[in-house]
Design a protein around this motif. Structure first.
Motif, PDB file in Angstrom:
ATOM      1  N   LYS A  27      -4.074 -14.569   2.068  1.00  0.00           N
ATOM      2  CA  LYS A  27      -3.327 -13.424   1.551  1.00  0.00           C
ATOM      3  C   LYS A  27      -2.836 -12.505   2.658  1.00  0.00           C
ATOM      4  CE  LYS A  27      -5.834 -13.951  -2.644  1.00  0.00           C
ATOM      5  NZ  LYS A  27      -6.506 -13.390  -3.793  1.00  0.00           N
TER       6      LYS A  27
ATOM      7  N   ARG B  10      -0.657 -10.755   5.381  1.00  0.00           N
ATOM      8  CA  ARG B  10       0.775 -10.547   5.557  1.00  0.00           C
ATOM      9  C   ARG B  10       1.203 -11.152   6.894  1.00  0.00           C
ATOM     10  NH1 ARG B  10      -0.738  -8.757   1.336  1.00  0.00           N
ATOM     11  NH2 ARG B  10       0.050  -6.921   0.261  1.00  0.00           N
TER      12      ARG B  10
ATOM     13  N   ARG C  54       1.095  -3.672   3.161  1.00  0.00           N
ATOM     14  CA  ARG C  54       2.420  -3.399   2.607  1.00  0.00           C
ATOM     15  C   ARG C  54       3.000  -4.607   1.895  1.00  0.00           C
ATOM     16  NH1 ARG C  54       4.518  -0.604   8.190  1.00  0.00           N
ATOM     17  NH2 ARG C  54       3.417   1.357   7.907  1.00  0.00           N
TER      18      ARG C  54
ATOM     19  N   GLU D 290       5.473  -7.440   1.136  1.00  0.00           N
ATOM     20  CA  GLU D 290       6.322  -8.159   2.089  1.00  0.00           C
ATOM     21  C   GLU D 290       7.178  -9.139   1.312  1.00  0.00           C
ATOM     22  OE1 GLU D 290       4.732  -8.842   6.283  1.00  0.00           O
ATOM     23  OE2 GLU D 290       4.459 -10.745   5.251  1.00  0.00           O
TER      24      GLU D 290
END
Lengths: 302, 636
Positions: free
Chosen positions: A145, A147, A164, A166
């Motif tokens: 998971k 980013r 954040r 993405e």
């Protein structure tokens, strides 16, 4: 496939080049963390491609735990010289001088002081606002998971709840002073992709990846190579020559080898496809506790 | 060399030539999504032995599937999630067969995870939507399908799972497919496929099931291996968003980009936006040698034959195929942040390598992801989706998302927290404030002065009329067309030069490819308005009969046609009157986007003439009198 279709490797390559250029364009002071391993070697090649015919516009940094295999350090120095890289080698001087090492302090303390702390100090020292890492999502469950642009706070810490969104290939590169982003351009590559790409591109790798007779002792079921005389005598004495190779590279006392006959990339891939042991299990440090990689990541390790 | 070694070499040589398919799986834990993925991974022999061993250990402690191996446990990543027993983020999984490499974006199904699904969908070529055969098409299925369509995924597989629980009954499967077909018809998904399966038992996942011999299609893996996606990319419009300027020495000035769309060819003439300077492509440079052409998603570096100023964020295109260039546009926005939107904030916007600021001018509506109903709101909260109008500080070079994902997508970043708070997809329609700036009166005059040899006065003298548009609005069944045709006839008989435009005539040709969705309707009306402008400019009176339900759209019409020329006639009939008049439109539930029913109809506030068709207000006389009084026709 029609004429305008990329193979999966070329598509992954294009994705990585785009990510690497984006960081160079958006950040003031990026660095590429270079671990000397095969994934790092691929990442560095991708950086060379991204800026060709120019030079890579940021330095590489190797966090030297001072317990790396000798062959790794040799490879690093020769390759960097040949390629003309701007290479920073950073290590925890205090830790080194007070003799921190896996045999005396255990793997947990050693990893924390000589790897995690050293990395954080290195990043802070040069005030890097972005650091490339060669982690892949398929390596370990907690990375699935992660980013591609992974946000770290002022203390280099990773908060899984505060990452954040993405989307597409639009990466948010905004950070406040002191905060940084870890960037993983080869997130979507698998171990097989890495080997195929090394083969396709003829990328030099540390010879430790190839099977060879090496002095090996068995410690708790792990095959540990006697790489220097810092290994306690009572352990080192039990060493026997054994044909082995390493699937991952790190600190020699913490990196297990596997019995293998694979001395070419083709044979390595063949072994990989048929022998079913996932790669990270040969890294001793993961056995500490369940979810340990997640824990390390929170503390700032990759 | 041993025989085996030759084999592995051949294997690698072939394996290198595989392509890549990115897919999204949507569904909830209860639908067996994780089990399906687990099995795809497991059965395609990409699961390593020790992961399996760890799994068997974990299953004993927290498994949910009794004594059998719980495939779902292979997937859940972070500790907290494992304890909760649900996946709460996007997890990426990898597997490969000898035909393809696959990247799965595995996203959770509940409504509170809409943003996660949107994230996963943004990079996917294909979506697997899971249905529990015992439950059929449910709200969640519709929500997932809507999101998939919103994010522009072109291929959907409806995986009807748990067929084992309905005795592998063909009728159950057929009914579910039928149900889904009816729903998906309203959305924009070109390729929909249906597969009955049992992830738990392995039927039709990798191996074809002999328990469903009535199903003649492919199993899931076989389907994924063969679905054709490479032509989904846009090869028509060259969009080369400059990402990085490469200047290693004085002799080399290269512009690097990952090609967003179109094919870049050596020697071709190109134009740089925003400067509009032209040059030709001198070389396409890569580490592996120079290329004659390059295509998406390749990341290359080009050089130009002329010294043209180019920087990051500029867009290189072919001069005969430009993107929209503008600061104002409409978009579908998904709110991704925990904190609700504060519409007064100036956000950072990142779009095609461009960073600038953006403000939200207007929220047109919010779309309920479950019912697709629209409603008015003042701001969005987490996971809410709707249509907005934005203004940016710097012009962007964009295309509608529908046509070009790479130049139609953007993210909004909060200026204080730096979080990515929203993501957007640009809609193919110009915004209200964009139009007047693009086609201003002075502009129009310039064009006219440059070309026409007939003056306005001459037109007026010749036709004895002034170019004008009589725009008739009202609901379906309010008698617009009837009224417009009799108005045309009377004016014609009186000697006026008139052209009548109505929905069926324009939609049969000029707006042929457009549907009745609000977006397409707006584009359709924009075209009509442009035609009116051209005709009015040349002295002709146009009569238009269109519902034009939305005040914002009408404002745009005014902007295009010109306020002094635009005369609105409102057929003010009640919905009941209209339903009686045109029951076929209102009684057929399969018809979507009926103004006054499932999309709003704004009562016009600035109508020149309001008629009441229910009480004999169908006579054009009032309009003819109005034209006479305004000296539009006749002038003398």
């Amino acid at each position: 496939m029609n004429k305008y279709t990329l193979t999966h490797l070329r598509e992954l390559e294009a994705e990585a080049i785009h990510i690497i250029r984006e960081v160079a364009a958006e950040f003031e002071n990026p660095v590429m963390l270079y671990s000397i391993g095969k994934d790092s070697s691929v990442m560095v090649r991708l950086a060379e491609k991204a800026f060709y015919p120019g030079k890579v516009p940021f330095p590489l940094m190797h966090i030297d735990s001072k317990w790396k295999f000798k062959e790794m350090v040799e490879f690093r120095d020769n390759y960097a010289k040949e390629k003309g890289w701007d290479l920073i080698v950073h290590y925890n001087k205090e830790g080194f001088e007070s003799g921190v090492g896996p045999f005396t302090h255990g793997s947990k303390v050693h990893t924390d002081v000589m790897k995690t702390q050293a990395l954080l100090a290195g990043l802070s020292k040069y005030k890097f606002d972005a650091a490339f890492g060669g982690a892949r999502r398929d390596e370990e469950k907690s990375r699935a998971k992660e980013r591609i642009f992974s946000f770290r706070d002022k203390f280099h810490q990773w908060d899984p709840k505060n990452q954040r969104p993405e989307l597409w290939n639009i990466y948010n590169a905004k950070v406040h002073k002191g905060e940084s982003i870890r960037v993983f351009p080869i997130s979507n590559w698998t171990e097989l992709d890495i080997w195929q790409y090394i083969r396709l591109e003829n990328i030099p790798i540390v010879p430790l990846y190839y099977a060879k007779e090496r002095p090996i002792v068995e410690v708790d079921g792990n095959l540990i190579m006697v790489d220097d005389d810092r290994m306690p005598k009572e352990i080192a004495e039990k060493a026997k020559m054994r044909k082995v190779r390493f699937r991952t590279l790190g600190c020699y006392p913490l990196t297990g080898a596997i019995d293998s006959e694979a001395d070419t990339i083709e044979k390595i891939v063949e072994e990989m496809m048929t022998v079913t042991v996932s790669e990270r299990t040969t890294r001793v440090i993961d056995f500490d506790q369940e979810g340990s990689m997640e824990q390390k990541k929170r503390e700032g390790y990759f | 060399m041993t025989k085996q070694l030759i084999d592995i070499k051949t294997f690698l040589d072939q394996d290198e030539k595989k392509d890549l398919l990115r897919l999204l799986t949507a569904g909830s834990v209860d639908d067996g999504k994780s089990t399906l993925i687990g099995r795809l991974l497991f059965d395609s022999k990409r699961l390593y032995e020790d992961q399996l061993a760890a799994l068997q250990r974990d299953s004993k402690r927290m498994g949910h599937a009794g004594e059998e191996i719980d495939y779902a446990l292979l997937l859940d990543g972070l500790k907290a999630e494992r304890e909760q027993g649900i996946t709460i983020d996007v997890a990426y999984r990898y597997f490969a067969t000898n035909k393809r490499k696959f990247i799965i974006a595995d996203t959770p199904g509940h409504e509170q995870y809409t943003r996660n699904m949107v994230t996963g969908a943004s990079t996917a070529n294909l979506a697997i939507i899971l249905i529990d055969a015992t439950k059929g098409v449910i709200t969640q299925t519709r929500r997932h399908t809507f999101l998939v369509s919103l994010l522009g995924i072109k291929h959907v597989v409806l995986a009807v799972n748990k067929m084992d629980l309905v005795d592998f009954d063909q009728k159950v499967f057929d009914d579910i497919c039928e149900d889904y077909k009816n729903f998906v018809a309203q959305l924009d998904i070109p390729d929909v496929n249906y597969i009955p399966l049992s992830a738990l038992k392995g039927d039709n996942v990798v191996d074809r099931s002999d328990r469903m011999d009535w199903y003649k299609g492919k199993g899931m893996l076989e389907f994924l291996e063969s679905v054709h996606v490479s032509s989904d990319r846009n090869f028509d419009d060259l969009r080369y968003p400059v990402q990085y300027v490469l200047r290693p020495d004085r002799d080399f000035r290269g512009f690097s980009a990952r090609i967003a769309s179109g094919i870049v060819r050596k020697g071709e003439e190109v134009m740089v936006l925003p400067s509009k300077k032209k040059s030709t492509i001198k070389s396409i440079t890569t580490y592996d040698g120079e290329l004659d052409e390059a295509f998406p998603p390749q990341a290359v570096t080009i050089t130009l034959n002329d010294e043209v100023d180019v920087s990051r964020g500029d867009m290189i295109v072919y001069p005969d195929n430009l993107p929209r260039i503008g600061r104002h546009f409409e978009a579908m926005l998904v709110w991704m942040d925990e904190k609700p939107m504060d519409p007064s904030v100036q956000f950072f916007i990142k779009h095609a390598n461009n960073n600038t600021k953006a403000r939200i001018d207007q929220i047109k509506y919010k779309t309920d992801v479950n019912t697709l109903q629209k409603s008015e709101v003042d701001f969005f909260e987490l996971n809410e989706i709707g249509r907005v109008v934005l203004t940016t500080n710097k012009p962007l070079f964009f295309d509608p998302y529908k046509r070009n994902k790479n130049t139609g997508a953007f993210v909004l970043i909060h200026p204080v927290t730096n979080n990515t708070v929203a993501v957007g997809m640009i809609i193919d329609k110009l915004s209200p404030d964009d139009l007047p700036s693009k086609i201003s009166d002075s502009h129009r005059e310039l064009i006219r002065k440059g070309k026409g040899l007939i003056s306005n006065q001459e037109y007026q003298k010749h036709y004895n009329q002034k170019g004008a548009t009589i725009w008739v609005t009202g609901l379906h069944g309010s008698g617009k067309n009837e009224f417009a045709f009799s108005l045309e006839k009377q004016l014609f008989d009186m000697g006026a030069t008139v052209v009548l435009l109505d929905g069926s005539s324009v939609r049969s040709g000029l707006s042929k490819e457009l549907d009745y969705s609000p977006t397409d309707r707006a584009e359709h009306l924009r075209r009509v308005a442009e035609v009116c402008r051209l005709l009015n400019d040349q002295g002709i009176i146009t009569i238009c009969s269109f519902i034009s339900p939305d005040q914002a759209i009408r404002n745009q019409l005014i902007d295009i046609i010109g306020e002094e020329r635009f005369h609105l006639v409102y057929m003010n009939a009640s919905l009941d009157y209209c339903k009686q008049n045109k029951p076929e439109m209102y009684n057929d539930e399969s018809i979507q986007y009926v103004p006054g029913v499932d999309i709003a109809f704004d009562e016009p506030k600035n109508a020149a003439i309001t008629l009441d068709p229910a009480n004999n207000g169908k006579n054009p006389e009032q309009v003819i009198e109005y034209l006479r009084k305004k000296s539009i026709f006749p002038i003398h």
